[in-house]
Design a protein around this motif. Structure first.
Motif, PDB file in Angstrom:
ATOM      1  N   UNK A 171       8.562  92.651  40.259  1.00 11.93           N
ATOM      2  CA  UNK A 171       8.096  92.343  38.912  1.00 11.93           C
ATOM      3  C   UNK A 171       9.270  92.186  37.956  1.00 11.93           C
ATOM      4  N   UNK A 172       9.124  91.261  37.012  1.00  6.44           N
ATOM      5  CA  UNK A 172      10.052  91.123  35.900  1.00  6.44           C
ATOM      6  C   UNK A 172       9.240  91.346  34.630  1.00  6.44           C
ATOM      7  N   UNK A 173       9.795  92.120  33.707  1.00  6.02           N
ATOM      8  CA  UNK A 173       9.088  92.438  32.468  1.00  6.02           C
ATOM      9  C   UNK A 173       9.487  91.469  31.368  1.00  6.02           C
ATOM     10  N   UNK A 174       8.490  90.927  30.692  1.00  8.95           N
ATOM     11  CA  UNK A 174       8.714  90.053  29.537  1.00  8.95           C
ATOM     12  C   UNK A 174       8.476  90.910  28.303  1.00  8.95           C
ATOM     13  N   UNK A 175       9.518  91.084  27.487  1.00 12.32           N
ATOM     14  CA  UNK A 175       9.389  91.949  26.318  1.00 12.32           C
ATOM     15  C   UNK A 175       9.911  91.242  25.068  1.00 12.32           C
ATOM     16  N   UNK A 176       9.407  91.713  23.934  1.00 15.36           N
ATOM     17  CA  UNK A 176       9.827  91.159  22.641  1.00 15.36           C
ATOM     18  C   UNK A 176      10.016  92.302  21.655  1.00 15.36           C
ATOM     19  N   UNK A 177      10.873  92.076  20.685  1.00 15.04           N
ATOM     20  CA  UNK A 177      11.056  93.033  19.595  1.00 15.04           C
ATOM     21  C   UNK A 177       9.805  92.967  18.720  1.00 15.04           C
ATOM     22  N   UNK A 178       9.286  94.125  18.336  1.00 17.50           N
ATOM     23  CA  UNK A 178       8.125  94.197  17.457  1.00 17.50           C
ATOM     24  C   UNK A 178       8.688  94.187  16.022  1.00 17.50           C
ATOM     25  N   UNK A 179       8.578  93.026  15.356  1.00 17.82           N
ATOM     26  CA  UNK A 179       9.211  92.806  14.057  1.00 17.82           C
ATOM     27  C   UNK A 179       8.152  92.708  12.962  1.00 17.82           C
ATOM     28  N   UNK A 180       8.329  93.452  11.855  1.00 21.47           N
ATOM     29  CA  UNK A 180       7.368  93.349  10.738  1.00 21.47           C
ATOM     30  C   UNK A 180       7.301  91.914  10.222  1.00 21.47           C
ATOM     31  N   UNK A 181       6.078  91.467   9.908  1.00 25.63           N
ATOM     32  CA  UNK A 181       5.903  90.129   9.330  1.00 25.63           C
ATOM     33  C   UNK A 181       6.344  90.143   7.866  1.00 25.63           C
ATOM     34  N   UNK A 182       6.793  88.971   7.413  1.00 24.63           N
ATOM     35  CA  UNK A 182       7.080  88.835   5.995  1.00 24.63           C
ATOM     36  C   UNK A 182       8.462  88.969   5.589  1.00 24.63           C
ATOM     37  N   UNK A 219       2.142  82.921  38.576  1.00 23.27           N
ATOM     38  CA  UNK A 219       3.395  83.641  38.722  1.00 23.27           C
ATOM     39  C   UNK A 219       3.748  84.508  37.516  1.00 23.27           C
ATOM     40  N   UNK A 220       3.192  84.202  36.361  1.00 24.58           N
ATOM     41  CA  UNK A 220       3.490  85.034  35.201  1.00 24.58           C
ATOM     42  C   UNK A 220       2.295  85.056  34.265  1.00 24.58           C
ATOM     43  N   UNK A 221       2.258  86.086  33.437  1.00 27.00           N
ATOM     44  CA  UNK A 221       1.176  86.225  32.468  1.00 27.00           C
ATOM     45  C   UNK A 221       1.758  86.832  31.202  1.00 27.00           C
ATOM     46  N   UNK A 222       1.257  86.368  30.064  1.00 30.80           N
ATOM     47  CA  UNK A 222       1.754  86.819  28.771  1.00 30.80           C
ATOM     48  C   UNK A 222       0.585  87.124  27.853  1.00 30.80           C
ATOM     49  N   UNK A 223       0.750  88.156  27.039  1.00 31.18           N
ATOM     50  CA  UNK A 223      -0.270  88.508  26.056  1.00 31.18           C
ATOM     51  C   UNK A 223      -0.370  87.408  24.994  1.00 31.18           C
ATOM     52  N   UNK A 224      -1.539  87.300  24.354  1.00 29.69           N
ATOM     53  CA  UNK A 224      -1.689  86.346  23.245  1.00 29.69           C
ATOM     54  C   UNK A 224      -0.741  86.692  22.090  1.00 29.69           C
ATOM     55  N   UNK A 225      -0.622  85.790  21.132  1.00 33.55           N
ATOM     56  CA  UNK A 225       0.253  85.990  19.971  1.00 33.55           C
ATOM     57  C   UNK A 225      -0.041  87.333  19.302  1.00 33.55           C
ATOM     58  N   UNK A 272      -1.316  94.943  13.991  1.00 33.65           N
ATOM     59  CA  UNK A 272      -1.356  94.339  12.656  1.00 33.65           C
ATOM     60  C   UNK A 272       0.017  94.393  11.985  1.00 33.65           C
ATOM     61  N   UNK A 273       0.373  93.292  11.322  1.00 32.15           N
ATOM     62  CA  UNK A 273       1.574  93.262  10.496  1.00 32.15           C
ATOM     63  C   UNK A 273       2.881  93.072  11.234  1.00 32.15           C
ATOM     64  N   UNK A 274       2.824  92.720  12.516  1.00 27.92           N
ATOM     65  CA  UNK A 274       4.054  92.501  13.278  1.00 27.92           C
ATOM     66  C   UNK A 274       3.967  91.203  14.064  1.00 27.92           C
ATOM     67  N   UNK A 275       5.130  90.721  14.473  1.00 29.09           N
ATOM     68  CA  UNK A 275       5.198  89.515  15.305  1.00 29.09           C
ATOM     69  C   UNK A 275       6.264  89.724  16.367  1.00 29.09           C
TER      70      UNK A 275
END
Length: 186
Positions: free
Chosen positions: A175-186, A94-100, A125-128
């Motif tokens: 479809x429902x979209x799963x989204x996240x803020x692209x945040x710099x690491x550190x 029912x749902x799928x998510x990209x790796x970390x 690179x450099x984001x979470x």
């Protein structure tokens, strides 16, 4: 079975920019887009692709079952790395998510009613990912467009299953979209 998490309505708008009002393109060959709308995935075969360094920040579909999809790509300030392909199937997932630390950079569609969707996820690179949310469910018959908050990018899809009257084919009706803020690491 759908995931039991709260849905947060993201910006569902009539248009994002002047190009958002252009009709769907019927390009036969996939074209990688840096910023803007991709051509749609034709029913039964095709890909919507963001260029390297870009990620998906919106989705538009048409057809009663979201069977033709196009993506809005936006250039990020981050470099990309490894790519992984994930199958989104109404019949068994029912749902799928990209790796970390990975975000969706393309969708490929195949089968009747686009019943097989493959997400290409690319590491940046450099984001979470932070502050992740699900959008409302969309289909071509309910407006068919979701634009994500500024700084948010697509990390996965949730599929609400439907069944065809012809042969019992299972497909993603909405479809429902799963989204996240692209945040710099550190």
């Amino acid at each position: 079975m759908l995931l039991s998490c709260s849905l947060v309505a993201l910006s569902v708008l009539a248009s994002r920019s002047p190009e958002a009002d252009l009709p769907f393109s019927d390009a036969s060959d996939p074209v990688a887009v840096i910023t803007g709308w991709t051509p749609h995935t034709p029913n039964e075969a095709g890909a919507a692709i963001c260029d390297v360094g870009s990620a998906v920040d919106g989705l538009r579909c048409r057809g009663p079952n979201c069977e033709e999809i196009r993506l809005h790509c936006l250039k990020t300030n981050y470099t990309t790395g490894t790519q992984t392909t994930i199958h989104v199937s109404a019949g068994n997932l029912p749902s799928a998510e990209c790796p970390a630390n990975a975000w969706v950079t393309s969708l490929t569609c195949s089968g009747e009613h686009c019943n097989n969707i493959f997400m290409d996820c690319r590491e940046f690179a450099g984001v979470k990912p932070t502050n992740c949310v699900y959008s409302e469910f969309v289909s071509g018959s309910s407006g068919g467009e979701v634009l994500l908050y500024s700084g948010y990018y697509l990390r996965g899809l949730e599929c609400e299953a439907g069944t065809s009257d012809h042969g019992g084919v299972t497909y993603c009706e909405r479809l429902s979209l799963y989204s996240c803020k692209m945040t710099p690491e550190g």
